[in-house]
Write an enzyme that holds these catalytic residues in place. Structure first.
Site, short mmCIF file in Angstrom:
data_model
loop_
_atom_site.label_atom_id
_atom_site.label_comp_id
_atom_site.label_asym_id
_atom_site.label_seq_id
_atom_site.Cartn_x
_atom_site.Cartn_y
_atom_site.Cartn_z
CG ASP A 99 -2.58 4.03 -1.46
OD1 ASP A 99 -3.30 3.84 -2.45
OD2 ASP A 99 -2.60 3.30 -0.46
CG ASP A 113 -6.18 0.72 -0.87
OD1 ASP A 113 -5.27 1.58 -0.75
OD2 ASP A 113 -6.24 -0.30 -0.17
CB SER A 163 -0.95 -0.04 1.20
OG SER A 163 -1.89 0.99 1.15
CG ASP A 216 -2.91 -0.50 -2.40
OD1 ASP A 216 -2.97 0.67 -1.99
OD2 ASP A 216 -3.57 -1.43 -1.89
#
Length: 444
Positions: free
Chosen positions: A239, A243, A100, A241
């Site tokens: 960010d 999400d 993430s 990833d």
């Protein structure tokens, strides 16, 4: 049951250190397959742009195939894209290789069930129990197969575009997009362009090591400078990833997850489309709660973690929730937090209302809030320390009804987060520093 490997959002850690090794990834795949994937079942695997993603992709592929599962390799795509494709391909399990918002030397593995939702604590406990056994390798005739899916990005791109309200496009909007050099670096700008926006991309040149490095939703300074410098209408930052979402208004001011939640909830409420309560977390700004209350919109707080926001939404019949950090969930558009889909919803509100982002956010006053991260070398539960609890009690008495104190252990890092919120910034900072010192002593 206390979990050894799963944290707030899957398994995460420094690459090369337990548990983020190739051997563990293969065993984790084997365990997950035995719990969730029948022999001959299907697993979708995606990743972000970290260098270590190649290694973990191969290890997971080996573990699943050895356990009899067929594997669809997606390559770099935002986490919510994997959730969507898990549904679209009727797969039994979706797997994302990503840490993430963490730096490139970390990585993680997280899962989605066949409905595109994150796993329950119960299922994670079952996988951890299975991890106590060796990985399995079935006989040759029962092994799974693997293949790459070249159409994944286009499929997800179309899904995101279709989340826009009917008849609304982004024509005339000048958007600076920051992809954090992560999983959304290609799909997000192309989606925005196809919807008619004039897009200026930054943070869209990943090299395997620069993910979240001076860019993205956790480090939006460059975006804040770029938007007013180019006289853009708005900035959008994901960010690593994809999400999380934060945005920047035309003056370069940061609009965080709480403010975006207020904008979306207010627009849905005014249109008569809001269902159930709006769900934030224990860390959501008190200004959000009060602003929604003024509009007679019910607000609930869940534990930190978008999975808990999602659980509360489902329990209460709500459709909109999120975290201050930018994990935003709009359940009638996606099954999980999706930064790009949520950005499109906010941009649609701008287009439909004819208002600037700054105007839309103005209705929510933000209370001064200070967060201090106290790094710990040992596992510490703040609620079990009498010294910490006494200090919290003193702080709450000092704040009275004008603020809040929240202490919690991070689910992704070895830190205790000390959050203090109130109406007086100097008081908030002073109390936060005092509490952090008490926590540091208790953790020593």
């Amino acid at each position: 049951m206390s979990k050894k490997f799963f944290g707030t959002d899957g398994v995460r850690g420094k690459v090369g250190s337990d548990p983020m090794t190739a051997d563990f990834a293969m065993r984790l795949a084997s365990a997950a397959a035995q719990v969730l994937v029948p022999t001959g079942g299907t697993v979708v695997i995606g990743k972000d742009t970290r260098l270590s993603g190649y290694m973990f992709e191969s290890a997971l592929e080996a573990g699943f195939v050895a356990a009899g599962a067929d594997v669809l390799l997606i390559g770099p795509l935002p986490t919510p894209g994997i959730a969507r494709l898990t549904q679209e391909f009727n797969a039994d399990l979706g797997v994302v290789i990503s840490a993430s918002h963490n730096p490139f030397f970390d990585n993680g593995i997280k899962f989605f069930d066949r409905s595109g939702s994150k796993l329950t604590d119960e299922i994670e406990n079952q996988i951890e129990t299975q991890l106590q056994n060796p990985a399995i390798t079935l006989e040759s005739s029962a092994l799974g197969k693997a293949k790459r899916i070249d159409t994944a990005r286009i499929r997800y791109q179309e899904f995101c575009a279709e989340s826009m309200p009917e008849g609304v496009d982004l024509d005339g909007l000048k958007v600076v997009f920051d992809g954090a050099n992560g999983a959304g670096y290609k799909v997000a700008p192309r989606t925005l362009v196809e919807l008619g926006a004039d897009v200026i991309p930054i943070g869209c040149s990943p090299n395997g090591k620069n993910i979240n490095d001076g860019c993205g939703s956790t480090q939006p300074d460059l975006l804040q400078l770029t938007v007013p410098a180019l006289r853009a209408d708005v900035g959008v930052a994901l960010d690593g990833d994809g999400d999380r979402l934060v945005m920047v208004d035309e003056e370069g001011r940061l609009i965080d997850g709480d403010q975006l939640l207020y904008i979306l909830a207010s627009a849905r409420h005014e249109a008569g489309e809001l269902q159930g309560p709006v769900v934030g977390t224990i860390m959501s700004n008190l200004g959000l709660e009060n602003a929604l209350k003024a509009k007679q919109i019910e607000f609930r707080r869940a534990n930190v973690g978008d999975r808990y926001v999602l659980e509360t939404l489902k329990e209460t019949g709500g459709i909109i929730g999120g975290e201050t950090s930018g994990h935003m969930i709009v359940l009638d558009k996606a099954t999980t937090g999706d930064g790009l889909v949520c950005a499109l919803q906010v941009l649609a509100v701008m287009k439909q209302s004819g208002k600037k982002l700054s105007e839309l956010a103005a209705g929510m006053p933000k209370y001064p809030q200070t967060m201090v991260n106290v790094r710990t070398d040992k596992r510490l539960d703040p609620s079990t320390s009498s010294e910490i609890q006494h200090a919290v009690s003193v702080a709450e008495d000092e704040l009275a009804d004008t603020g809040r104190v929240v202490l919690r252990a991070s689910g992704t890092e070895p830190v205790i987060r000390v959050m203090v919120e109130g109406q007086d910034n100097e008081q908030v900072v002073r109390i936060a520093e005092r509490l952090a010192s008490v926590v540091a002593d208790a953790a020593a």
